[in-house]
Design a protein around this motif. Sequence first.
Motif, PDB file in Angstrom:
ATOM      1  N   UNK A  99      -4.974 -12.473   3.540  1.00 45.89           N
ATOM      2  CA  UNK A  99      -4.308 -13.674   4.049  1.00 45.89           C
ATOM      3  C   UNK A  99      -2.788 -13.600   3.918  1.00 45.89           C
ATOM      4  N   UNK A 100      -2.284 -12.468   3.429  1.00 49.61           N
ATOM      5  CA  UNK A 100      -0.842 -12.285   3.320  1.00 49.61           C
ATOM      6  C   UNK A 100      -0.228 -12.826   2.051  1.00 49.61           C
ATOM      7  N   UNK A 101      -1.065 -13.100   1.028  1.00 46.47           N
ATOM      8  CA  UNK A 101      -0.550 -13.598  -0.242  1.00 46.47           C
ATOM      9  C   UNK A 101      -0.342 -12.432  -1.211  1.00 46.47           C
ATOM     10  N   UNK A 102       0.752 -12.456  -1.944  1.00 45.34           N
ATOM     11  CA  UNK A 102       0.930 -11.525  -3.055  1.00 45.34           C
ATOM     12  C   UNK A 102      -0.094 -11.884  -4.136  1.00 45.34           C
ATOM     13  N   UNK A 103      -0.534 -10.874  -4.897  1.00 45.55           N
ATOM     14  CA  UNK A 103      -1.598 -11.111  -5.878  1.00 45.55           C
ATOM     15  C   UNK A 103      -1.229 -10.519  -7.234  1.00 45.55           C
ATOM     16  N   UNK A 104      -1.426 -11.325  -8.264  1.00 42.79           N
ATOM     17  CA  UNK A 104      -1.437 -10.870  -9.648  1.00 42.79           C
ATOM     18  C   UNK A 104      -2.860 -11.066 -10.145  1.00 42.79           C
ATOM     19  N   UNK A 105      -3.503  -9.988 -10.628  1.00 43.44           N
ATOM     20  CA  UNK A 105      -4.907 -10.054 -11.027  1.00 43.44           C
ATOM     21  C   UNK A 105      -5.063  -9.604 -12.472  1.00 43.44           C
ATOM     22  N   UNK A 106      -5.778 -10.407 -13.248  1.00 41.47           N
ATOM     23  CA  UNK A 106      -6.020 -10.059 -14.639  1.00 41.47           C
ATOM     24  C   UNK A 106      -6.848  -8.774 -14.743  1.00 41.47           C
ATOM     25  N   UNK A 107      -6.767  -8.157 -15.944  1.00 38.10           N
ATOM     26  CA  UNK A 107      -7.493  -6.935 -16.214  1.00 38.10           C
ATOM     27  C   UNK A 107      -8.845  -7.230 -16.861  1.00 38.10           C
ATOM     28  N   UNK A 108      -9.800  -6.282 -16.866  1.00 28.65           N
ATOM     29  CA  UNK A 108      -9.771  -5.101 -16.008  1.00 28.65           C
ATOM     30  C   UNK A 108      -9.814  -5.513 -14.542  1.00 28.65           C
ATOM     31  N   UNK A 109      -9.330  -4.641 -13.673  1.00 28.99           N
ATOM     32  CA  UNK A 109      -9.173  -5.009 -12.274  1.00 28.99           C
ATOM     33  C   UNK A 109     -10.463  -5.538 -11.674  1.00 28.99           C
ATOM     34  N   UNK A 110     -11.594  -4.935 -12.023  1.00 31.40           N
ATOM     35  CA  UNK A 110     -12.879  -5.315 -11.432  1.00 31.40           C
ATOM     36  C   UNK A 110     -13.989  -5.033 -12.435  1.00 31.40           C
ATOM     37  N   UNK A 111     -15.223  -5.268 -12.003  1.00 29.32           N
ATOM     38  CA  UNK A 111     -16.383  -4.968 -12.847  1.00 29.32           C
ATOM     39  C   UNK A 111     -17.009  -3.623 -12.527  1.00 29.32           C
ATOM     40  N   UNK A 121      -8.009  -0.655  -1.457  1.00 31.00           N
ATOM     41  CA  UNK A 121      -7.911  -0.557  -0.003  1.00 31.00           C
ATOM     42  C   UNK A 121      -7.241  -1.798   0.581  1.00 31.00           C
ATOM     43  N   UNK A 122      -7.599  -2.978   0.057  1.00 34.24           N
ATOM     44  CA  UNK A 122      -6.974  -4.223   0.519  1.00 34.24           C
ATOM     45  C   UNK A 122      -5.492  -4.248   0.166  1.00 34.24           C
ATOM     46  N   UNK A 123      -5.153  -3.766  -1.028  1.00 39.75           N
ATOM     47  CA  UNK A 123      -3.753  -3.724  -1.442  1.00 39.75           C
ATOM     48  C   UNK A 123      -2.945  -2.779  -0.559  1.00 39.75           C
ATOM     49  N   UNK A 124      -3.554  -1.660  -0.163  1.00 38.72           N
ATOM     50  CA  UNK A 124      -2.855  -0.711   0.717  1.00 38.72           C
ATOM     51  C   UNK A 124      -2.647  -1.307   2.100  1.00 38.72           C
ATOM     52  N   UNK A 125      -3.645  -2.020   2.615  1.00 34.71           N
ATOM     53  CA  UNK A 125      -3.475  -2.703   3.896  1.00 34.71           C
ATOM     54  C   UNK A 125      -2.348  -3.732   3.805  1.00 34.71           C
ATOM     55  N   UNK A 126      -2.351  -4.470   2.712  1.00 35.94           N
ATOM     56  CA  UNK A 126      -1.354  -5.519   2.541  1.00 35.94           C
ATOM     57  C   UNK A 126       0.044  -4.937   2.364  1.00 35.94           C
ATOM     58  N   UNK A 127       0.136  -3.820   1.649  1.00 34.87           N
ATOM     59  CA  UNK A 127       1.445  -3.205   1.397  1.00 34.87           C
ATOM     60  C   UNK A 127       2.147  -2.835   2.690  1.00 34.87           C
ATOM     61  N   UNK A 128       1.378  -2.463   3.709  1.00 35.82           N
ATOM     62  CA  UNK A 128       1.967  -2.116   4.999  1.00 35.82           C
ATOM     63  C   UNK A 128       2.656  -3.317   5.642  1.00 35.82           C
ATOM     64  N   UNK A 129       2.299  -4.522   5.169  1.00 37.22           N
ATOM     65  CA  UNK A 129       2.914  -5.753   5.677  1.00 37.22           C
ATOM     66  C   UNK A 129       3.885  -6.360   4.663  1.00 37.22           C
ATOM     67  N   UNK A 130       4.212  -5.592   3.620  1.00 43.26           N
ATOM     68  CA  UNK A 130       5.164  -6.075   2.622  1.00 43.26           C
ATOM     69  C   UNK A 130       4.576  -6.968   1.561  1.00 43.26           C
ATOM     70  N   UNK A 131       3.243  -7.024   1.474  1.00 42.41           N
ATOM     71  CA  UNK A 131       2.566  -7.878   0.498  1.00 42.41           C
ATOM     72  C   UNK A 131       2.278  -7.065  -0.766  1.00 42.41           C
ATOM     73  N   UNK A 132       2.570  -7.627  -1.923  1.00 43.88           N
ATOM     74  CA  UNK A 132       2.490  -6.907  -3.189  1.00 43.88           C
ATOM     75  C   UNK A 132       1.253  -7.285  -3.998  1.00 43.88           C
ATOM     76  N   UNK A 133       0.760  -6.320  -4.788  1.00 45.36           N
ATOM     77  CA  UNK A 133      -0.388  -6.549  -5.665  1.00 45.36           C
ATOM     78  C   UNK A 133      -0.130  -5.871  -7.003  1.00 45.36           C
TER      79      UNK A 133
END
Length: 378
Positions: A99-111, A121-133
């Motif tokens: 959705x074009x939102x920058x994201x800060x995610x608590x650790x561990x990243x996932x389960x 993969x989502x972060x890489x797609x977003x980075x191409x649009x200047x969105x940070x994770x």
Amino acid sequence: MTRSGERIGVGLVGHAFMGAVHSQAWRTVGHFFDVPLVPDLAVLCGRDAVRTRASADKYGWREVETDWRALVAREDIGIVDVCTPGDSHADIAIAALDAGKHVLCEKPLANSVEEAERMVAAAERAAARGVKAMVAFNYRRVPALSLARKLVADGEIGEVRHVRAVYLQDWLSDAESPMTWRLRKETAGSGALGDLGAHIVDAAQFVTGGLVTGVSALTETFVKERPDERGGRDEVTVDDAALFLARFDNGAVGTFEATRYALGRKNAMRIEVNGSKGSLAFDFESMNELSVFTDAGPDSGFRRVLVTEPGHPYLEGWWPPGHLLGYEHTFTHEVADLLSAIGTGVDPHPGFADGLRVQRVLDAVQTSAGSGSAWTAI
């Protein structure tokens, strides 16, 4: 690039322990650091409307939502901060990034590794649009650990040979302590391994600049069932303790231990690094200090460095020398770094790819422990 002083709406998902410390960070960062964006504490999200509203009033959030999807869809939100149990990290973070939102995610990243891979993969797609994770490994932001990283990178202790990292707590040592989401695999993914072990894996890789390449591990669950919220008993499906040997890609060897059964230890997150010319040692229960050994003379020993000088990492924003920082300041440093990265257009660290690397180590530990401590490459 953004205009200095521009406001950015923050939406925080989760209002318990992590929600409280993240709220403190967003609320105070602009008072101490010259950040290019001013965070607007716009929305706090939680499943229970009454409890969420009470938390919002307490922590300084303007509005509340009870559905994270509604939060992600809001046009006034530019950053989504994910402080929920691990089973929802992937869904929330991926939706927010798409959705074009920058994201800060608590650790561990996932389960799981698979979830973490989808998040990357989502972060890489977003980075191409200047969105940070960014993933929230807050111990990187302890000034003493940041100083340790600099000393290693500058060659002060020579070639890294040994790494010892432990994270010791005791809050589960009472066998009648009730069940929580942290003791269920479906919500937490793992026990002490993910809760505590993720921190020391990231800290070891951060300080040394090396990556863990293989492990031999064992895990143990000491208390198999606990009182549940219905008045019965429920099975504990995660580890209580995890121990493993490791090799790094820089030739170093390491030992790791994470447990919530170390009676008398409240938050003893410790790391020691031995090199060819010296050593460094850190204990979070004395978080403003770094022990440094660089002189091999007959009367030498570790010296105590009080990491409160203006030239030490992050200290430019705080108090005069000798005035100590605490746990909450690491989160202020975290959001300051994220806001700076967004404002200047650089990639934040640690990114989701760093979180995935830690997830691969955790997965290898579980695989090794499940196969008689067999050596497991990463």
